[in-house]
Write a protein that holds these residues in place. Structure first.
Motif, PDB file in Angstrom:
ATOM      1  N   HIS A  82      20.373  17.939 -39.677  1.00 25.88           N
ATOM      2  CA  HIS A  82      19.102  17.536 -39.086  1.00 25.88           C
ATOM      3  C   HIS A  82      19.340  16.875 -37.743  1.00 25.88           C
ATOM      4  CE1 HIS A  82      17.948  18.004 -43.282  1.00 25.88           C
ATOM      5  NE2 HIS A  82      16.726  18.167 -42.844  1.00 25.88           N
ATOM      6  N   THR A  83      18.346  16.957 -36.914  1.00 22.40           N
ATOM      7  CA  THR A  83      18.373  16.283 -35.625  1.00 22.40           C
ATOM      8  C   THR A  83      16.990  15.705 -35.354  1.00 22.40           C
ATOM      9  OG1 THR A  83      19.080  16.482 -33.322  1.00 22.40           O
ATOM     10  CG2 THR A  83      17.806  18.336 -34.240  1.00 22.40           C
ATOM     11  N   ILE A  84      16.809  15.213 -34.162  1.00 18.07           N
ATOM     12  CA  ILE A  84      15.538  14.618 -33.758  1.00 18.07           C
ATOM     13  C   ILE A  84      14.666  15.681 -33.104  1.00 18.07           C
ATOM     14  CG2 ILE A  84      14.452  12.868 -32.299  1.00 18.07           C
ATOM     15  CD1 ILE A  84      16.180  11.712 -34.593  1.00 18.07           C
ATOM     16  N   ASN A  85      13.416  15.745 -33.505  1.00 15.19           N
ATOM     17  CA  ASN A  85      12.455  16.643 -32.876  1.00 15.19           C
ATOM     18  C   ASN A  85      12.005  15.977 -31.576  1.00 15.19           C
ATOM     19  OD1 ASN A  85       9.973  17.850 -32.058  1.00 15.19           O
ATOM     20  ND2 ASN A  85       9.821  18.777 -34.089  1.00 15.19           N
ATOM     21  N   GLU A  86      12.565  16.457 -30.468  1.00 11.25           N
ATOM     22  CA  GLU A  86      12.309  15.831 -29.168  1.00 11.25           C
ATOM     23  C   GLU A  86      10.857  15.935 -28.745  1.00 11.25           C
ATOM     24  OE1 GLU A  86      15.247  16.433 -26.034  1.00 11.25           O
ATOM     25  OE2 GLU A  86      16.589  17.276 -27.566  1.00 11.25           O
ATOM     26  N   ASP A  87      10.211  17.047 -29.059  1.00 12.05           N
ATOM     27  CA  ASP A  87       8.800  17.206 -28.680  1.00 12.05           C
ATOM     28  C   ASP A  87       7.938  16.142 -29.355  1.00 12.05           C
ATOM     29  OD1 ASP A  87       9.355  19.399 -27.061  1.00 12.05           O
ATOM     30  OD2 ASP A  87       9.024  20.833 -28.684  1.00 12.05           O
ATOM     31  N   LYS A  88       8.189  15.901 -30.627  1.00 12.76           N
ATOM     32  CA  LYS A  88       7.402  14.888 -31.344  1.00 12.76           C
ATOM     33  C   LYS A  88       7.735  13.478 -30.858  1.00 12.76           C
ATOM     34  CE  LYS A  88       6.288  17.707 -35.256  1.00 12.76           C
ATOM     35  NZ  LYS A  88       6.289  17.917 -36.669  1.00 12.76           N
ATOM     36  N   LEU A  89       8.991  13.265 -30.497  1.00 13.56           N
ATOM     37  CA  LEU A  89       9.371  11.959 -29.938  1.00 13.56           C
ATOM     38  C   LEU A  89       8.612  11.696 -28.640  1.00 13.56           C
ATOM     39  CD1 LEU A  89      11.224   9.437 -30.014  1.00 13.56           C
ATOM     40  CD2 LEU A  89      12.881  10.780 -28.694  1.00 13.56           C
ATOM     41  N   LEU A  90       8.517  12.711 -27.795  1.00 11.60           N
ATOM     42  CA  LEU A  90       7.820  12.563 -26.509  1.00 11.60           C
ATOM     43  C   LEU A  90       6.325  12.316 -26.690  1.00 11.60           C
ATOM     44  CD1 LEU A  90       9.607  15.346 -24.459  1.00 11.60           C
ATOM     45  CD2 LEU A  90       9.856  12.867 -24.181  1.00 11.60           C
ATOM     46  N   GLN A  91       5.764  12.701 -27.816  1.00 14.12           N
ATOM     47  CA  GLN A  91       4.335  12.530 -28.074  1.00 14.12           C
ATOM     48  C   GLN A  91       3.992  11.190 -28.710  1.00 14.12           C
ATOM     49  OE1 GLN A  91       3.163  15.936 -30.384  1.00 14.12           O
ATOM     50  NE2 GLN A  91       3.845  17.380 -28.822  1.00 14.12           N
ATOM     51  N   LEU A  92       5.008  10.409 -29.092  1.00 12.95           N
ATOM     52  CA  LEU A  92       4.728   9.129 -29.737  1.00 12.95           C
ATOM     53  C   LEU A  92       4.055   8.166 -28.764  1.00 12.95           C
ATOM     54  CD1 LEU A  92       7.982   8.460 -31.801  1.00 12.95           C
ATOM     55  CD2 LEU A  92       5.757   9.208 -32.653  1.00 12.95           C
ATOM     56  N   PRO A  93       3.070   7.418 -29.230  1.00 15.47           N
ATOM     57  CA  PRO A  93       2.417   6.437 -28.357  1.00 15.47           C
ATOM     58  C   PRO A  93       3.361   5.268 -28.035  1.00 15.47           C
ATOM     59  CG  PRO A  93       1.481   6.371 -30.576  1.00 15.47           C
ATOM     60  CD  PRO A  93       2.473   7.494 -30.554  1.00 15.47           C
ATOM     61  N   GLY A  94       3.057   4.581 -26.965  1.00 14.83           N
ATOM     62  CA  GLY A  94       3.894   3.491 -26.479  1.00 14.83           C
ATOM     63  C   GLY A  94       4.150   2.401 -27.498  1.00 14.83           C
ATOM     64  N   ASP A  95       3.142   2.061 -28.294  1.00 12.53           N
ATOM     65  CA  ASP A  95       3.344   0.981 -29.272  1.00 12.53           C
ATOM     66  C   ASP A  95       4.342   1.379 -30.350  1.00 12.53           C
ATOM     67  OD1 ASP A  95       1.344   2.798 -30.218  1.00 12.53           O
ATOM     68  OD2 ASP A  95       0.672   1.302 -31.680  1.00 12.53           O
ATOM     69  N   VAL A  96       4.363   2.669 -30.706  1.00 12.81           N
ATOM     70  CA  VAL A  96       5.328   3.140 -31.698  1.00 12.81           C
ATOM     71  C   VAL A  96       6.734   3.117 -31.087  1.00 12.81           C
ATOM     72  CG1 VAL A  96       6.070   5.107 -33.101  1.00 12.81           C
ATOM     73  CG2 VAL A  96       3.642   4.520 -32.959  1.00 12.81           C
ATOM     74  N   LEU A  97       6.851   3.563 -29.837  1.00 12.16           N
ATOM     75  CA  LEU A  97       8.149   3.519 -29.159  1.00 12.16           C
ATOM     76  C   LEU A  97       8.657   2.085 -29.044  1.00 12.16           C
ATOM     77  CD1 LEU A  97       7.543   6.161 -26.361  1.00 12.16           C
ATOM     78  CD2 LEU A  97       9.010   6.398 -28.371  1.00 12.16           C
ATOM     79  N   GLU A  98       7.741   1.159 -28.749  1.00  8.89           N
ATOM     80  CA  GLU A  98       8.122  -0.251 -28.663  1.00  8.89           C
ATOM     81  C   GLU A  98       8.612  -0.751 -30.024  1.00  8.89           C
ATOM     82  OE1 GLU A  98       6.357  -4.648 -27.520  1.00  8.89           O
ATOM     83  OE2 GLU A  98       5.011  -2.924 -27.466  1.00  8.89           O
ATOM     84  N   SER A  99       7.929  -0.365 -31.079  1.00 13.92           N
ATOM     85  CA  SER A  99       8.323  -0.760 -32.422  1.00 13.92           C
ATOM     86  C   SER A  99       9.696  -0.192 -32.779  1.00 13.92           C
ATOM     87  CB  SER A  99       7.273  -0.286 -33.429  1.00 13.92           C
ATOM     88  OG  SER A  99       7.700  -0.512 -34.740  1.00 13.92           O
ATOM     89  N   LEU A 100       9.920   1.072 -32.448  1.00 10.25           N
ATOM     90  CA  LEU A 100      11.223   1.693 -32.694  1.00 10.25           C
ATOM     91  C   LEU A 100      12.319   0.971 -31.919  1.00 10.25           C
ATOM     92  CD1 LEU A 100      10.270   5.482 -32.547  1.00 10.25           C
ATOM     93  CD2 LEU A 100      10.913   4.173 -34.586  1.00 10.25           C
ATOM     94  N   ASN A 101      12.006   0.616 -30.682  1.00 14.55           N
ATOM     95  CA  ASN A 101      12.974  -0.084 -29.842  1.00 14.55           C
ATOM     96  C   ASN A 101      13.298  -1.458 -30.411  1.00 14.55           C
ATOM     97  OD1 ASN A 101      14.634  -0.320 -27.474  1.00 14.55           O
ATOM     98  ND2 ASN A 101      13.103  -1.772 -26.720  1.00 14.55           N
ATOM     99  N   ARG A 102      12.280  -2.207 -30.792  1.00 19.59           N
ATOM    100  CA  ARG A 102      12.497  -3.563 -31.330  1.00 19.59           C
ATOM    101  C   ARG A 102      13.318  -3.538 -32.617  1.00 19.59           C
ATOM    102  NH1 ARG A 102       9.327  -7.740 -29.070  1.00 19.59           N
ATOM    103  NH2 ARG A 102       7.756  -6.933 -27.651  1.00 19.59           N
TER     104      ARG A 102
END
Length: 134
Positions: A82-102
């Motif tokens: 398995h790998t990361i679905n880059e298209d779906k990653l690019l579609q994530l909203p900013g708050d989700v990306l911030e949560s993933l980062n934190r």
């Protein structure tokens, strides 16, 4: 973390290789390095279920199959990965990306994506091994 050494292993020597212990006690920098790597692996395994759950929650996991033909004509297939679905990653909203980062997951996600670049080198190593055995 405890490291156990099989003193009966043919890979263990008192005269060759890297020293693990200092002459008058204590561990060598080499053994400290090995210990830190094993600790990082252990910690990663502890964190893995939570990381996978987050990837599934955001539908970021994607299975892949790699079909590889070597110079000798042999067909090789890697599957079950398995790998990361880059298209779906690019579609994530900013708050989700911030949560993933934190949570420390965003760096891991990008490392997974970057690791795919190692496939070319692995294929080349396999090709050299096939050529050496021919």
């Amino acid at each position: 973390l405890n490291i156990h050494i099989d003193m009966d292993s043919p890979r263990v020597s008192r005269t060759e290789g890297e020293a693990l212990f200092l002459a008058y006690g204590g561990t060598t920098p080499y053994l400290e390095h090995v210990n830190s790597m094993l600790l990082a692996i252990h910690q990663g395994l502890q964190d893995l279920p939570g990381f996978i759950a987050v990837l599934r929650e955001h539908d970021l996991l994607e299975s892949f199959v790699a079909d590889i033909e070597l110079e000798d004509g042999s067909q090789n297939r890697l599957f079950g990965f398995h790998t990361i679905n880059e298209d779906k990653l690019l579609q994530l909203p900013g708050d989700v990306l911030e949560s993933l980062n934190r949570a420390g997951h965003l760096q891991s996600i990008y490392m997974v994506m970057a690791s795919l670049s190692n496939f070319r080198g692995l294929i080349e190593r396999k090709q050299r091994a096939v050529n050496a055995n021919a």
